[in-house]
Design a protein around this motif. Structure first.
Motif, PDB file in Angstrom:
ATOM      1  N   GLU A  81     -15.872 -15.897  -7.857  1.00  0.00           N
ATOM      2  CA  GLU A  81     -17.291 -15.584  -8.016  1.00  0.00           C
ATOM      3  C   GLU A  81     -17.618 -15.290  -9.485  1.00  0.00           C
ATOM      4  N   HIS A  82     -16.806 -14.486 -10.125  1.00  0.00           N
ATOM      5  CA  HIS A  82     -17.014 -14.166 -11.537  1.00  0.00           C
ATOM      6  C   HIS A  82     -16.988 -15.425 -12.400  1.00  0.00           C
ATOM      7  N   VAL A 124     -17.848 -16.226   1.813  1.00  0.00           N
ATOM      8  CA  VAL A 124     -18.109 -16.010   0.387  1.00  0.00           C
ATOM      9  C   VAL A 124     -18.949 -17.186  -0.080  1.00  0.00           C
ATOM     10  N   LYS A 154     -26.218 -11.763  -5.481  1.00  0.00           N
ATOM     11  CA  LYS A 154     -25.248 -10.719  -5.142  1.00  0.00           C
ATOM     12  C   LYS A 154     -24.838  -9.882  -6.352  1.00  0.00           C
ATOM     13  N   MET A 155     -24.412 -10.552  -7.408  1.00  0.00           N
ATOM     14  CA  MET A 155     -23.766  -9.864  -8.515  1.00  0.00           C
ATOM     15  C   MET A 155     -24.731  -9.330  -9.574  1.00  0.00           C
ATOM     16  N   LEU A 184     -24.601 -16.250  -6.071  1.00  0.00           N
ATOM     17  CA  LEU A 184     -23.840 -15.347  -6.945  1.00  0.00           C
ATOM     18  C   LEU A 184     -24.772 -14.476  -7.775  1.00  0.00           C
ATOM     19  N   ASN A 215     -13.809  -7.435  -3.569  1.00  0.00           N
ATOM     20  CA  ASN A 215     -13.425  -8.471  -2.612  1.00  0.00           C
ATOM     21  C   ASN A 215     -13.779  -8.070  -1.180  1.00  0.00           C
ATOM     22  N   GLY A 255     -17.653  -9.027  -7.501  1.00  0.00           N
ATOM     23  CA  GLY A 255     -17.138 -10.219  -6.855  1.00  0.00           C
ATOM     24  C   GLY A 255     -15.665 -10.375  -7.192  1.00  0.00           C
TER      25      GLY A 255
END
Length: 135
Positions: free
Chosen positions: A50-51, A28, A38-39, A35, A19, A46
């Motif tokens: 986000e997940h 965010v 980033k992930m 997403l 976070n 995340g």
């Protein structure tokens, strides 16, 4: 059902909870492309929203029915708190039962839990320590 179980385990073991954006006051970005960048590409984690959005997009593309849910985290207290946690209800095409998938909660859930009266889960369905689980 095997596909859902495999995808959820892979997600929980590969993408950690994080976070940092919130703590640092940064925006965010919740678009699927953001997403993924980033992930997946940047190999960062995340927080629950986000997940859930990333995992839900994957499931939808594979033909699962997906419903976003809100939950209250009661860990450490008996008090009723606000619904600030996100998770998914997944419905595989090959199984008429709905399954709860919580891929964005700290040491995440490794397997879906059936949404059924009396259903239970055990500690073996949860990541204990990501450092020893990711290879």
């Amino acid at each position: 059902m095997g596909t859902l179980r495999t995808l959820m385990r892979a997600h929980a073991l590969a993408i950690p909870f994080e976070n940092l954006e919130i703590v640092l006051g940064r925006p965010v970005l919740l678009g699927v492309a953001d997403l993924e960048a980033k992930m997946v590409r940047a190999r960062r984690g995340g927080y629950c929203y986000e997940h859930v959005l990333l995992f839900g997009a994957v499931l939808e593309r594979l033909g699962f029915g997906v419903t976003g849910l809100s939950a209250r985290v009661r860990m450490g207290t008996g008090a009723v708190r606000s619904a600030t946690h996100a998770l998914l209800l997944a419905e595989p095409a090959d199984d008429e039962r709905p399954w709860l998938c919580d891929v964005g909660f700290g040491r995440g859930q490794l397997a879906p839990v059936p949404l059924a009266d009396g259903a239970e889960t055990t500690g073996e369905r949860w990541v204990r320590d990501r450092r020893s689980s990711v290879g």
